[in-house]
Design an enzyme around this catalytic site. Structure first.
Site, short mmCIF file in Angstrom:
data_model
loop_
_atom_site.label_atom_id
_atom_site.label_comp_id
_atom_site.label_asym_id
_atom_site.label_seq_id
_atom_site.Cartn_x
_atom_site.Cartn_y
_atom_site.Cartn_z
N HIS A 1 0.82 -1.22 0.00
CA HIS A 1 0.00 0.00 0.00
C HIS A 1 0.85 1.27 0.00
O HIS A 1 2.06 1.23 0.25
CB HIS A 1 -0.90 0.01 1.25
CG HIS A 1 -0.09 -0.05 2.51
ND1 HIS A 1 0.47 1.06 3.09
CD2 HIS A 1 0.28 -1.10 3.29
CE1 HIS A 1 1.14 0.71 4.18
NE2 HIS A 1 1.04 -0.61 4.32
N GLU B 1 -2.27 -7.25 6.80
CA GLU B 1 -0.93 -7.35 7.35
C GLU B 1 -0.89 -8.35 8.50
O GLU B 1 -1.91 -8.66 9.12
CB GLU B 1 -0.46 -5.96 7.84
CG GLU B 1 0.94 -5.90 8.42
CD GLU B 1 2.04 -6.31 7.45
OE1 GLU B 1 2.19 -7.52 7.21
OE2 GLU B 1 2.77 -5.42 6.96
#
Length: 197
Positions: free
Chosen positions: A9, A81
């Site tokens: 990201h 994550e």
């Protein structure tokens, strides 16, 4: 064979302040929004976009998809994550203070999600995309820990990956193969990335 580009990201507020995020959910910075739009300019031939459910990845995916005019963006929590356990929200200096030497020694705190767990859920996500898409090029917006987990599982430990850098994976017939690493933003950006996979 399906080609899936998994990217990290754009910059979040906690990236900017040097905090370990794990599964916390800070938003993108203004710089991160600019990075995401710039990354879209380095992509072509993307058929669909999937993303982690965490805001920093989801916002990155939506911005890229808008520029590419691809959508809707699919959310899959298996792209999130790793859980950073007790280190979530701490800076490196705070970790060194509270857990001296642990980072350099590869020792992790209670609640830390191991590579095997991260890799297993990311592989499941890769194969769900493959089962649903068949062939083409898919962009998966995820996180550094997920990319590292996949790479290590597939036999490569290439080291650090920056924002909006990523790795191609070829997926089909129940197998996953490493492709090359790519850079979508920065001085070494790799334009027309799908043409040279």
């Amino acid at each position: 064979m399906l080609n899936i580009l998994v990217i990290r990201h754009a910059q979040s507020e906690w990236n900017q302040s040097g905090r370990w995020q794990g599964q916390a959910d800070p938003p993108l910075t203004h710089t991160g929004m600019v990075q995401a739009r710039a990354a879209a300019a380095a992509l072509n031939g993307i058929d669909s976009v999937v993303t982690s459910d965490l805001d920093r990845a989801h916002a990155t995916a939506v911005l890229i998809a808008e520029v590419l005019e691809v959508g809707p963006v699919t959310v899959d929590a298996d792209w999130r994550e790793r859980d950073a356990g007790a280190w979530q929200g701490l800076t490196r200096a705070e970790i060194e203070r509270d857990y001296p030497g642990h980072i350099d020694q590869g020792r992790y705190p209670p609640g830390w999600e191991p590579d095997s767990s991260v890799a297993n859920r990311a592989l499941a996500a890769l194969h769900r995309i493959s089962d649903g898409s068949g062939s083409g090029h898919v962009l998966a917006v995820s996180h550094a820990g997920v990319i590292y987990g996949l790479e290590r599982h597939l036999g490569d430990d290439s080291g650090r990956i920056d924002h909006l850098h990523g790795r191609w994976f070829a997926v089909g017939a129940g197998r996953s193969h490493l492709g090359r690493r790519v850079t979508l933003v920065g001085h070494d950006a790799d334009p027309a990335v799908t043409e040279t996979r």
